[in-house]
Design a protein around this motif. Sequence first.
Motif, PDB file in Angstrom:
ATOM      1  N   ARG A  50      46.628  27.366  45.731  1.00 31.55           N
ATOM      2  CA  ARG A  50      47.099  28.256  46.767  1.00 31.55           C
ATOM      3  C   ARG A  50      47.274  29.800  47.258  1.00 31.55           C
ATOM      4  O   ARG A  50      48.045  30.303  46.099  1.00 31.55           O
ATOM      5  N   SER A  51      47.912  30.093  48.399  1.00 27.95           N
ATOM      6  CA  SER A  51      47.886  31.485  48.854  1.00 27.95           C
ATOM      7  C   SER A  51      49.048  31.800  48.089  1.00 27.95           C
ATOM      8  O   SER A  51      49.362  33.079  47.438  1.00 27.95           O
ATOM      9  N   GLU A  52      50.462  31.133  47.965  1.00 28.42           N
ATOM     10  CA  GLU A  52      51.281  31.707  47.599  1.00 28.42           C
ATOM     11  C   GLU A  52      51.354  31.053  46.219  1.00 28.42           C
ATOM     12  O   GLU A  52      51.979  32.507  45.627  1.00 28.42           O
ATOM     13  N   GLU A  53      50.845  30.289  45.669  1.00 27.67           N
ATOM     14  CA  GLU A  53      50.877  30.102  44.288  1.00 27.67           C
ATOM     15  C   GLU A  53      50.115  31.847  43.581  1.00 27.67           C
ATOM     16  O   GLU A  53      50.503  32.160  42.372  1.00 27.67           O
ATOM     17  N   ILE A  54      49.409  32.565  44.366  1.00 31.93           N
ATOM     18  CA  ILE A  54      48.465  33.472  43.780  1.00 31.93           C
ATOM     19  C   ILE A  54      49.151  34.616  43.706  1.00 31.93           C
ATOM     20  O   ILE A  54      49.410  35.029  43.089  1.00 31.93           O
ATOM     21  N   LYS A  55      49.786  34.960  45.066  1.00 33.29           N
ATOM     22  CA  LYS A  55      50.826  35.837  44.954  1.00 33.29           C
ATOM     23  C   LYS A  55      52.150  35.702  43.997  1.00 33.29           C
ATOM     24  O   LYS A  55      52.696  36.457  43.248  1.00 33.29           O
ATOM     25  N   TRP A  90      43.897  40.496  49.171  1.00 33.74           N
ATOM     26  CA  TRP A  90      45.259  40.881  48.675  1.00 33.74           C
ATOM     27  C   TRP A  90      45.217  41.315  47.104  1.00 33.74           C
ATOM     28  O   TRP A  90      46.325  42.235  47.579  1.00 33.74           O
ATOM     29  N   VAL A  91      44.562  40.466  47.203  1.00 36.49           N
ATOM     30  CA  VAL A  91      44.349  40.772  45.163  1.00 36.49           C
ATOM     31  C   VAL A  91      43.788  42.296  45.170  1.00 36.49           C
ATOM     32  O   VAL A  91      44.356  43.477  44.245  1.00 36.49           O
ATOM     33  N   PHE A  92      43.048  43.199  45.981  1.00 36.71           N
ATOM     34  CA  PHE A  92      42.323  44.328  45.633  1.00 36.71           C
ATOM     35  C   PHE A  92      42.883  45.210  46.149  1.00 36.71           C
ATOM     36  O   PHE A  92      42.905  46.641  46.102  1.00 36.71           O
ATOM     37  N   LYS A  93      43.596  44.840  47.550  1.00 38.60           N
ATOM     38  CA  LYS A  93      44.749  45.752  48.316  1.00 38.60           C
ATOM     39  C   LYS A  93      46.141  46.220  47.763  1.00 38.60           C
ATOM     40  O   LYS A  93      46.987  47.783  47.768  1.00 38.60           O
ATOM     41  N   TYR A  94      46.375  44.902  47.380  1.00 39.32           N
ATOM     42  CA  TYR A  94      47.409  44.823  46.757  1.00 39.32           C
ATOM     43  C   TYR A  94      48.103  45.425  44.875  1.00 39.32           C
ATOM     44  O   TYR A  94      49.400  46.161  44.785  1.00 39.32           O
ATOM     45  N   VAL A  95      47.388  44.296  44.435  1.00 42.48           N
ATOM     46  CA  VAL A  95      47.563  43.680  42.767  1.00 42.48           C
ATOM     47  C   VAL A  95      47.118  45.476  42.264  1.00 42.48           C
ATOM     48  O   VAL A  95      47.478  46.084  41.557  1.00 42.48           O
ATOM     49  N   PHE A  96      45.848  45.547  42.633  1.00 38.84           N
ATOM     50  CA  PHE A  96      44.999  46.421  41.581  1.00 38.84           C
ATOM     51  C   PHE A  96      45.494  47.829  42.109  1.00 38.84           C
ATOM     52  O   PHE A  96      45.983  48.218  40.208  1.00 38.84           O
ATOM     53  N   PRO A  97      45.828  48.277  43.339  1.00 39.51           N
ATOM     54  CA  PRO A  97      46.320  49.985  42.788  1.00 39.51           C
ATOM     55  C   PRO A  97      47.794  49.777  42.492  1.00 39.51           C
ATOM     56  O   PRO A  97      48.171  51.160  42.013  1.00 39.51           O
ATOM     57  N   ARG A  98      48.527  48.446  42.450  1.00 42.76           N
ATOM     58  CA  ARG A  98      49.894  48.574  41.727  1.00 42.76           C
ATOM     59  C   ARG A  98      49.940  48.984  39.830  1.00 42.76           C
ATOM     60  O   ARG A  98      50.627  49.431  39.370  1.00 42.76           O
ATOM     61  N   ALA A  99      48.740  48.568  39.886  1.00 44.92           N
ATOM     62  CA  ALA A  99      48.518  48.153  38.507  1.00 44.92           C
ATOM     63  C   ALA A  99      47.945  49.429  37.755  1.00 44.92           C
ATOM     64  O   ALA A  99      48.633  49.563  36.965  1.00 44.92           O
ATOM     65  N   LEU A 100      46.866  49.819  38.332  1.00 43.23           N
ATOM     66  CA  LEU A 100      46.211  51.605  38.111  1.00 43.23           C
ATOM     67  C   LEU A 100      48.030  52.029  37.512  1.00 43.23           C
ATOM     68  O   LEU A 100      48.134  52.775  37.876  1.00 43.23           O
ATOM     69  N   ARG A 101      48.847  52.452  38.934  1.00 42.64           N
ATOM     70  CA  ARG A 101      50.142  53.124  39.204  1.00 42.64           C
ATOM     71  C   ARG A 101      50.669  52.483  37.738  1.00 42.64           C
ATOM     72  O   ARG A 101      50.996  54.025  37.348  1.00 42.64           O
ATOM     73  N   ALA A 102      50.544  51.595  37.815  1.00 41.63           N
ATOM     74  CA  ALA A 102      52.398  51.231  36.525  1.00 41.63           C
ATOM     75  C   ALA A 102      51.609  51.645  34.843  1.00 41.63           C
ATOM     76  O   ALA A 102      52.256  52.256  34.165  1.00 41.63           O
ATOM     77  N   VAL A 103      49.913  51.404  34.754  1.00 35.68           N
ATOM     78  CA  VAL A 103      49.754  52.506  33.605  1.00 35.68           C
ATOM     79  C   VAL A 103      49.375  53.123  33.734  1.00 35.68           C
ATOM     80  O   VAL A 103      48.630  53.902  32.174  1.00 35.68           O
ATOM     81  N   ASN A 104      48.519  53.487  34.833  1.00 41.03           N
ATOM     82  CA  ASN A 104      48.441  55.235  34.504  1.00 41.03           C
ATOM     83  C   ASN A 104      47.208  55.720  33.972  1.00 41.03           C
ATOM     84  O   ASN A 104      47.267  56.838  32.896  1.00 41.03           O
TER      85      ASN A 104
END
Length: 165
Positions: A50-55, A90-104
């Motif tokens: 479910r959406s909540e579990e994904i988040k 949601w994953v493409f908009k919020y997770v992946f950009p944050r991951a790129l910033r974190a990994v640098n």
Amino acid sequence: MSTDKLIATDYAANFQFPLETSGAIIEGKLEASYDQDSETLNIRWKGEVRSEEIKRGYASIMQMVRHYKPRKWVLNLQERDGVKRDDQRWVFKYVFPRALRAVNDDIFLAVILPVHAYHSVLTDIDGDELIVEDKFLVLQHFLYPEEGKRWLESMVEMKEAGAEV
């Protein structure tokens, strides 16, 4: 093979999830581990999610990303039921950009799909690349984890040799 695994304890507690070595399961639907030998983040989703579990799950994964800064990811979706387009976005908009910033650094993501979903997904998003500043997330789809892992190694070797990826 040495691995550290993540256990999610309390979603409401500001996404704080302790790193432990005993297991990596969120409600039996997510396993996430970091293989220190291959420097690879391994993620496996199972069943109906479910959406909540994904988040919740990706909040856990981001804790690992901030800690380990993995450039190689294997996202195994072979045992997961379909997911809503809104959740994918949601994953493409919020997770992946944050991951790129974190990994640098550039991130290489091997997505392992079930046979029945492979062709339909490839039509929609084959070769997706996400860019944040000058860092790329390069995503490729595979039917088997072994081919995904070989691709990850070749991509990192090419990048380290200075080739365009």
